[in-house]
Every structure is written in C-alpha cells, then in structure tokens.
Design an enzyme around this catalytic site. Structure first.
Site, PDB file in Angstrom:
ATOM      1  N   HIS A 190     -19.875 -17.298 -17.606  1.00 50.59           N
ATOM      2  CA  HIS A 190     -19.702 -18.629 -17.303  1.00 50.59           C
ATOM      3  C   HIS A 190     -18.422 -18.270 -15.930  1.00 50.59           C
ATOM      4  O   HIS A 190     -17.625 -17.627 -16.070  1.00 50.59           O
ATOM      5  CB  HIS A 190     -19.127 -19.711 -18.251  1.00 50.59           C
ATOM      6  CG  HIS A 190     -20.056 -20.281 -18.976  1.00 50.59           C
ATOM      7  ND1 HIS A 190     -19.760 -20.691 -20.102  1.00 50.59           N
ATOM      8  CD2 HIS A 190     -21.375 -20.248 -18.800  1.00 50.59           C
ATOM      9  CE1 HIS A 190     -20.633 -21.119 -20.841  1.00 50.59           C
ATOM     10  NE2 HIS A 190     -21.443 -20.774 -20.022  1.00 50.59           N
ATOM     11  N   ARG A 204     -28.531 -15.481 -20.859  1.00 51.82           N
ATOM     12  CA  ARG A 204     -29.614 -16.458 -20.626  1.00 51.82           C
ATOM     13  C   ARG A 204     -30.927 -15.884 -20.726  1.00 51.82           C
ATOM     14  O   ARG A 204     -31.427 -14.633 -20.605  1.00 51.82           O
ATOM     15  CB  ARG A 204     -29.552 -17.065 -19.146  1.00 51.82           C
ATOM     16  CG  ARG A 204     -27.987 -17.765 -18.925  1.00 51.82           C
ATOM     17  CD  ARG A 204     -27.884 -17.931 -17.465  1.00 51.82           C
ATOM     18  NE  ARG A 204     -26.659 -18.735 -17.401  1.00 51.82           N
ATOM     19  CZ  ARG A 204     -25.403 -18.069 -16.868  1.00 51.82           C
ATOM     20  NH1 ARG A 204     -25.447 -16.898 -16.694  1.00 51.82           N
ATOM     21  NH2 ARG A 204     -24.257 -18.848 -16.772  1.00 51.82           N
ATOM     22  N   ARG A 264     -27.011 -19.258 -26.850  1.00 48.93           N
ATOM     23  CA  ARG A 264     -25.905 -19.179 -26.151  1.00 48.93           C
ATOM     24  C   ARG A 264     -24.723 -20.056 -26.680  1.00 48.93           C
ATOM     25  O   ARG A 264     -23.629 -20.008 -26.967  1.00 48.93           O
ATOM     26  CB  ARG A 264     -26.225 -19.408 -24.956  1.00 48.93           C
ATOM     27  CG  ARG A 264     -26.624 -18.425 -24.223  1.00 48.93           C
ATOM     28  CD  ARG A 264     -27.163 -18.597 -22.700  1.00 48.93           C
ATOM     29  NE  ARG A 264     -26.111 -19.083 -21.674  1.00 48.93           N
ATOM     30  CZ  ARG A 264     -25.241 -18.247 -21.143  1.00 48.93           C
ATOM     31  NH1 ARG A 264     -25.261 -16.679 -21.468  1.00 48.93           N
ATOM     32  NH2 ARG A 264     -24.345 -18.572 -20.301  1.00 48.93           N
ATOM     33  N   HIS A 292     -32.360 -21.083 -25.277  1.00 45.95           N
ATOM     34  CA  HIS A 292     -30.901 -21.088 -24.558  1.00 45.95           C
ATOM     35  C   HIS A 292     -30.029 -21.393 -25.674  1.00 45.95           C
ATOM     36  O   HIS A 292     -28.669 -21.391 -25.339  1.00 45.95           O
ATOM     37  CB  HIS A 292     -31.101 -22.171 -23.582  1.00 45.95           C
ATOM     38  CG  HIS A 292     -29.902 -22.060 -22.675  1.00 45.95           C
ATOM     39  ND1 HIS A 292     -28.825 -22.487 -22.666  1.00 45.95           N
ATOM     40  CD2 HIS A 292     -30.102 -21.529 -21.293  1.00 45.95           C
ATOM     41  CE1 HIS A 292     -28.071 -22.251 -21.724  1.00 45.95           C
ATOM     42  NE2 HIS A 292     -28.858 -21.627 -20.706  1.00 45.95           N
ATOM     43  N   TYR A 331      -5.800 -16.410 -11.544  1.00 44.96           N
ATOM     44  CA  TYR A 331      -4.860 -16.142 -12.470  1.00 44.96           C
ATOM     45  C   TYR A 331      -5.616 -15.433 -13.673  1.00 44.96           C
ATOM     46  O   TYR A 331      -4.863 -14.941 -14.727  1.00 44.96           O
ATOM     47  CB  TYR A 331      -3.991 -16.944 -13.049  1.00 44.96           C
ATOM     48  CG  TYR A 331      -2.910 -17.320 -11.902  1.00 44.96           C
ATOM     49  CD1 TYR A 331      -1.747 -16.672 -11.915  1.00 44.96           C
ATOM     50  CD2 TYR A 331      -2.940 -18.618 -11.096  1.00 44.96           C
ATOM     51  CE1 TYR A 331      -0.832 -16.975 -11.000  1.00 44.96           C
ATOM     52  CE2 TYR A 331      -2.235 -18.629 -10.206  1.00 44.96           C
ATOM     53  CZ  TYR A 331      -0.864 -17.809 -10.080  1.00 44.96           C
ATOM     54  OH  TYR A 331      -0.035 -18.287  -8.979  1.00 44.96           O
ATOM     55  N   LYS A 336     -26.990 -16.099 -12.344  1.00 38.36           N
ATOM     56  CA  LYS A 336     -27.220 -17.424 -12.215  1.00 38.36           C
ATOM     57  C   LYS A 336     -26.033 -17.722 -11.257  1.00 38.36           C
ATOM     58  O   LYS A 336     -25.986 -18.405 -10.215  1.00 38.36           O
ATOM     59  CB  LYS A 336     -26.904 -18.472 -13.316  1.00 38.36           C
ATOM     60  CG  LYS A 336     -26.946 -20.035 -12.751  1.00 38.36           C
ATOM     61  CD  LYS A 336     -26.790 -20.938 -14.309  1.00 38.36           C
ATOM     62  CE  LYS A 336     -26.718 -22.377 -13.889  1.00 38.36           C
ATOM     63  NZ  LYS A 336     -26.719 -23.211 -14.930  1.00 38.36           N
TER      64      LYS A 336
END
Length: 406
Positions: free
Chosen positions: A359, A242, A335, A332, A369, A269
C-alpha cells in the site's frame, strides 16, 4: 467558347498533351493516355502560376467552374489561391487527426511508453472501446457534454455503474491530453461527475477470523483440482499479494537462495517495485511447482498457451469449487485476511504490514518520515504468518499476545 459535357466526352487524346480552353482561365489538359485534367492559370505577385482542380469526370464541369470562380475571388481579395488550397488541405488533415479516437489512441500509446501495467492498458482500451461507436469519428472540439453523457448512460443502462464511473474518468483524461497538446480547450467529461449513478461500495468478501481461516486452510489442503491450480491456491494465503500479481509471477523474479520475490514496478498497482520475503513453507511449494512449470516463463501458465499466464478467474473458481461463495471468500480476500489477523496479533508495526501489502501512503509528509522498508521485520513477520497459517490449518489453539506487545 465555353465547353459542354458532350464536347469534353468526345475530345480524343493525341500524341502530345493538348490544352482545351473553357472560360475565365479554366481549361482541360488532355493527356496522351486519355486522362483529362482541370487546370487554371493565373498571376500572383507578378508570377505566372497554375491551379490543379482534379480529374474529369471525378470533378465535373460545373464543379470545376465553381472552383475557378472561388479562386478568382481569392485573387481579387489579394490572396494566392494555391497557398489557400494548401492551408485548407492541412486543416482537413489536422481535423482528421483530431478525431476522438485518434487522440485517445495517441494518449493510450503514451501511457504504454510510460510503463503502465498491461492489465491497466487493457482495461483502458476496453472502456474506450465502448465509447468509440458514438465518439470515434467526431472531432474532439465538436463533442458536447450531452454526447459524452449519452455514452455513459448507455453503459449505466446495463447496470455497470462502476464501469460508467471509470469510463468517465478515462474520457476525461483523453480530453485533458487533448488540451495539453493544444487540440481542445475544454474537458467535456469533467462536469458529469454528479450526473452518474454512484455505485454502492461493496467490499470484496474475505475470511477474517482465526477459526474460519483454519477451516479455509484445511479446505485448500484438500483441493482435488488441477495440480498447478492447487499450488496457486496454497500460495495465495501465504503471500497475500494481489491476485493479478500472483498469476503473472515469473520464475526470473524469484531468488530462492535469498528467499525473495522481487516484483518490478510495471507489475505493481502503485507503480513501485516490491519485495516479498519467502517463508520456508513458500519455498517448499515453489520447489513442487518448479517441477511442473519451471521450464517456462510463468509460475502459473495458461492451460491454453504457456506463453500466457493463468486466467484471472482461476483462483476464484477454485474457491467456488471448495464451496466458498463469492459472498464468503475471494482471491483478493487473502489480503484482507492477512491484514486483519496480522494487525490483531499486536506484535507487528502497522507500517510494516502496510509495506508488505504494497500500500502507498497517500500522505506525502507521512511517507517522507517512513521511508524505511521494515525489511527485517517483514522477513520475520512473513515466516511467523506462514507458521500461524499451519497452526490454524492443524486446528491448534492459538494463544495470541495482547495488542501492543512486541
């Protein structure tokens, strides 16, 4: 005999305090320095007690008599007026502490102690700052939904629909904090979701095709602006973190021997620590950068003060200087470019790409999992990505494997 204003004015101080009676137990104590104090003696529960009503002339004769009469009524009702006065003072203090601004600042301080990123705290303070002119001094229990809506409408009137939406969320959190601390019983902002204009979702511009990415890499290579800005621009596509994470990067976070950049949770974030593998190309750029800024804290210090990091607009401004409009490419957007092209390669686990993008999977079951960091794959992927960017820059024909091949 009751006093009058002229008599009070002409009472001369003496060497010792003197007591001058009015009526109904009210009297003045005249101090040797000339100060005149209103007092009242009374008995409660068999004990002699004294009430203090203030200093004359701040408290006039009529005011003092009203206070005396109110106190006598409390005594007649079986109450101790001194205790009642203390309770009233406490209530006034609590009411003063229960203003919207007082509670909001307390909540913001709590979020800071919980380790929220400074940029997040700054945005919260900015949003609250727009609400304070209308809400700051109001007791939080007396604020109505109409008053909150008026604050939000004022922001909407400037066309900042997204800011209004975020402000409603921040105001709601202040009300919920007041409820949790037993100083309010309703969130006045919660019912206003449907009252605001829903901002149209606008995705940040990004280049997502190999041909355009190659042209961008060549443009970056030829950037003729400030050397530190040029290096930040060159690092952006390789790291695809970011923009705020890049411009606030600190030398202490980099281990060039192990080729790892470790970002602490408070800078992220999603409030989780993050690691970025450093490719050979990135290490070369860092070596150039260290000569320029390695003596300080930040990789990209502000041009105004080395104690601050680069402005958030610097990378976007450099892209505009290269000829890319805000509808074509943003800081940005690196990304999105990486996410799109890496997924199109078909050789990397999508979860590894998501991990590298930092993320956070919103599904608790899925997260349970997929606790692995895919570190080894990410190390290979980041080197492959840097090599790929170099090939795109040099105009080589890229033969991409079919989706599903590993």
């Amino acid at each position: 005999m009751a006093l009058n204003h002229i008599q009070i004015t002409h009472i001369k101080p003496q060497a010792h305090p003197q007591k001058v009676a009015d009526s109904g137990g009210l009297y003045l104590v005249v101090q040797p320095n000339g100060t005149k104090l209103w007092r009242m003696n009374y008995r409660y529960a068999g004990r002699q007690k004294t009430l203090h009503f203030g200093i004359w002339p701040d408290v006039g004769l009529a005011d003092a008599r009203e206070l005396r009469t109110a106190a006598r009524k409390k005594i007649a009702a079986g109450l101790d007026p001194a205790v009642a006065k203390r309770i009233e003072n406490i209530a006034r203090k609590v009411a003063a502490d229960n203003t919207f601004k007082g509670i909001a600042e307390e909540w913001v301080s709590k979020t800071e102690r919980e380790g929220r990123a400074q940029i997040t705290v700054d945005k919260i303070r900015w949003l609250l700052g727009m609400a304070y002119p209308m809400l700051a001094t109001l007791p939080i229990t007396q604020i109505t939904p109409q008053e909150v809506l008026a604050v939000l409408r004022k922001v909407e009137a400037t066309g900042r629909y997204e800011s209004a939406r975020r402000m409603r969320s921040v105001l709601s959190r202040v009300f919920r904090y007041a409820i949790a601390t037993a100083r309010a019983d309703r969130d006045m902002a919660s019912d206003l979701r449907g009252a605001l204009i829903t901002p149209r979702v606008k995705h940040l511009a990004a280049i997502t095709t190999p041909k355009e990415a190659g042209a961008l890499m060549r443009a970056i290579e030829g950037y003729e602006g400030h050397e530190i800005t040029a290096l930040a621009l060159r690092l952006s596509p390789h790291l695809f973190v970011r923009p705020g994470e890049l411009r606030r990067a600190e030398w202490s976070e980099f281990d060039t021997g192990e080729a790892i950049w470790s970002l602490p949770a408070e800078k992220m974030k999603m409030r989780r620590p993050h690691r970025v593998p450093l490719s050979r190309q990135v290490l070369i750029i860092l070596k150039e950068l260290r000569v320029l800024t390695g003596h300080g804290r930040f990789l990209f210090p502000s041009f105004r003060s080395p104690r601050q990091c680069m402005s958030e607009n610097t990378i976007n401004a450099s892209l505009r200087r290269l000829g890319y409009s805000r509808d074509e490419m943003t800081a940005h957007g690196f990304r999105a470019m990486a996410a799109t092209l890496l997924n199109e390669m078909g050789i990397w686990n999508p979860d590894a790409i998501e991990k590298q993008l930092a993320h956070l999977d919103t599904s608790m079951v899925r997260r349970a999992y997929t606790r692995g960091e895919y570190w080894d794959e990410r190390v290979k992927m980041m080197q492959h990505w840097s090599d790929y960017l170099d090939q795109l820059r040099d105009g080589a024909k890229i033969l991409r494997p079919q989706f599903g091949q590993r």
